[in-house]
Design a protein around this motif. Sequence first.
Motif, PDB file in Angstrom:
ATOM      1  N   GLY A  86     -11.809 -29.073   7.191  1.00  0.00           N
ATOM      2  CA  GLY A  86     -10.822 -28.509   8.125  1.00  0.00           C
ATOM      3  C   GLY A  86     -11.197 -27.128   8.635  1.00  0.00           C
ATOM      4  O   GLY A  86     -10.335 -26.288   8.919  1.00  0.00           O
ATOM      5  N   ILE A  87     -12.503 -26.861   8.720  1.00  0.00           N
ATOM      6  CA  ILE A  87     -12.986 -25.550   9.189  1.00  0.00           C
ATOM      7  C   ILE A  87     -13.305 -25.670  10.677  1.00  0.00           C
ATOM      8  O   ILE A  87     -14.031 -26.579  11.087  1.00  0.00           O
ATOM      9  CB  ILE A  87     -14.269 -25.146   8.418  1.00  0.00           C
ATOM     10  N   GLN A  88     -12.778 -24.759  11.462  1.00  0.00           N
ATOM     11  CA  GLN A  88     -13.062 -24.804  12.911  1.00  0.00           C
ATOM     12  C   GLN A  88     -14.467 -24.259  13.178  1.00  0.00           C
ATOM     13  O   GLN A  88     -14.757 -23.105  12.827  1.00  0.00           O
ATOM     14  CB  GLN A  88     -12.003 -23.987  13.670  1.00  0.00           C
ATOM     15  N   PRO A  89     -15.363 -25.059  13.779  1.00  0.00           N
ATOM     16  CA  PRO A  89     -16.676 -24.498  14.102  1.00  0.00           C
ATOM     17  C   PRO A  89     -16.610 -23.588  15.315  1.00  0.00           C
ATOM     18  O   PRO A  89     -15.846 -23.843  16.243  1.00  0.00           O
ATOM     19  CB  PRO A  89     -17.534 -25.734  14.432  1.00  0.00           C
ATOM     20  N   GLU A  90     -17.393 -22.528  15.281  1.00  0.00           N
ATOM     21  CA  GLU A  90     -17.675 -21.790  16.516  1.00  0.00           C
ATOM     22  C   GLU A  90     -19.114 -22.155  16.866  1.00  0.00           C
ATOM     23  O   GLU A  90     -20.043 -21.812  16.130  1.00  0.00           O
ATOM     24  CB  GLU A  90     -17.548 -20.279  16.320  1.00  0.00           C
ATOM     25  N   PHE A  91     -19.289 -22.913  17.937  1.00  0.00           N
ATOM     26  CA  PHE A  91     -20.634 -23.331  18.335  1.00  0.00           C
ATOM     27  C   PHE A  91     -21.379 -22.131  18.890  1.00  0.00           C
ATOM     28  O   PHE A  91     -20.934 -21.521  19.869  1.00  0.00           O
ATOM     29  CB  PHE A  91     -20.564 -24.436  19.386  1.00  0.00           C
ATOM     30  N   GLU A  92     -22.502 -21.800  18.239  1.00  0.00           N
ATOM     31  CA  GLU A  92     -23.323 -20.685  18.717  1.00  0.00           C
ATOM     32  C   GLU A  92     -24.370 -21.271  19.652  1.00  0.00           C
ATOM     33  O   GLU A  92     -25.244 -22.032  19.214  1.00  0.00           O
ATOM     34  CB  GLU A  92     -24.033 -19.995  17.545  1.00  0.00           C
ATOM     35  N   ALA A  93     -24.284 -20.920  20.915  1.00  0.00           N
ATOM     36  CA  ALA A  93     -25.209 -21.486  21.901  1.00  0.00           C
ATOM     37  C   ALA A  93     -26.141 -20.393  22.408  1.00  0.00           C
ATOM     38  O   ALA A  93     -25.712 -19.473  23.113  1.00  0.00           O
ATOM     39  CB  ALA A  93     -24.429 -22.116  23.050  1.00  0.00           C
TER      40      ALA A  93
END
Length: 276
Positions: free
Chosen positions: A137-144
């Motif tokens: 249940g961890i929200q990813p922050e997509f590093e682009a």
Amino acid sequence: MDPLVITVAPVGGELGRDEQPNLPVTPEEIAEEVARCREAGASIVHLHVRDRAGSPTQDRERFGLVMDAIRRAAPDVVIQTSTGGSVGMTEEERAQPLELKPEMATLTTGTVNFGREVFENPLPLVERLFLRMRELGIQPEFEAFDTGMVETARRLVAEHDVEPRHQHFDIVLGVPGGMAGTPQAVLHMVSILPAGATWSATGMGRSHLPVTLTALALGGHVRTGFEDTIHYARGRLAASNEELVARVARIAREIGREIATPDQARAITGITGRDA
Ligand code: KMH
Ligand code: ZN
């Protein structure tokens, strides 16, 4: 326009006190720095930690100590743990902080040259980290760091998410080996994000201010801190992470943008539950 989410990245996975003498290293130093940044307007902390010798570590226990100290010093701040760690760390090392169930964690969705080294993120590793975040249940922050990483994030979500979920990105520019940190690059990256996604931008080194100011102008969110720039201005080291956060908050207020509270940051970035 949404209130501005300011993320502070106060430690980083590569930096030493030889380069930035004010780098916080111990759990207490990190927690106190985060509390000052929170006061100055940061609502999310992007967290790397150090071992007793001051070296970067992804050790679960050490992360636990630092997270507890942060929760005492700045109880409402959103803790976003790193899964990138430092260049060269194994997947097992990098994944450890996820087991502490932070509200959010970073997920870099591709490999990039990183100075003279390589920040390795092969798809199977990215996929395993993504699935573990979903399980916990961890929200990813997509590093682009480039356009291909946005595409990979889009594919991951399309392949694995049954229900649609909010996607949040951090556009990371100006890494030597990655995309240039220019306003044009920010505009292009924003133009290819999935519909409905929210985003912040991070400009490394000399690109810090151009990227920050472009993000503010476009209504995006901003990351700052020693991980991204050790300087406040050309030839002048930043006195603290707080100084960098305060500048972003000041510019935002000056142009009529409100600063998000941690709860507003949770709502904006799609965090659905508080930490365990
Ligand atoms: N230290 C960089 C190689 C993250 O935190 O997720 C990776 C990094 C990204 O800092
Ligand atoms: Zn990081």
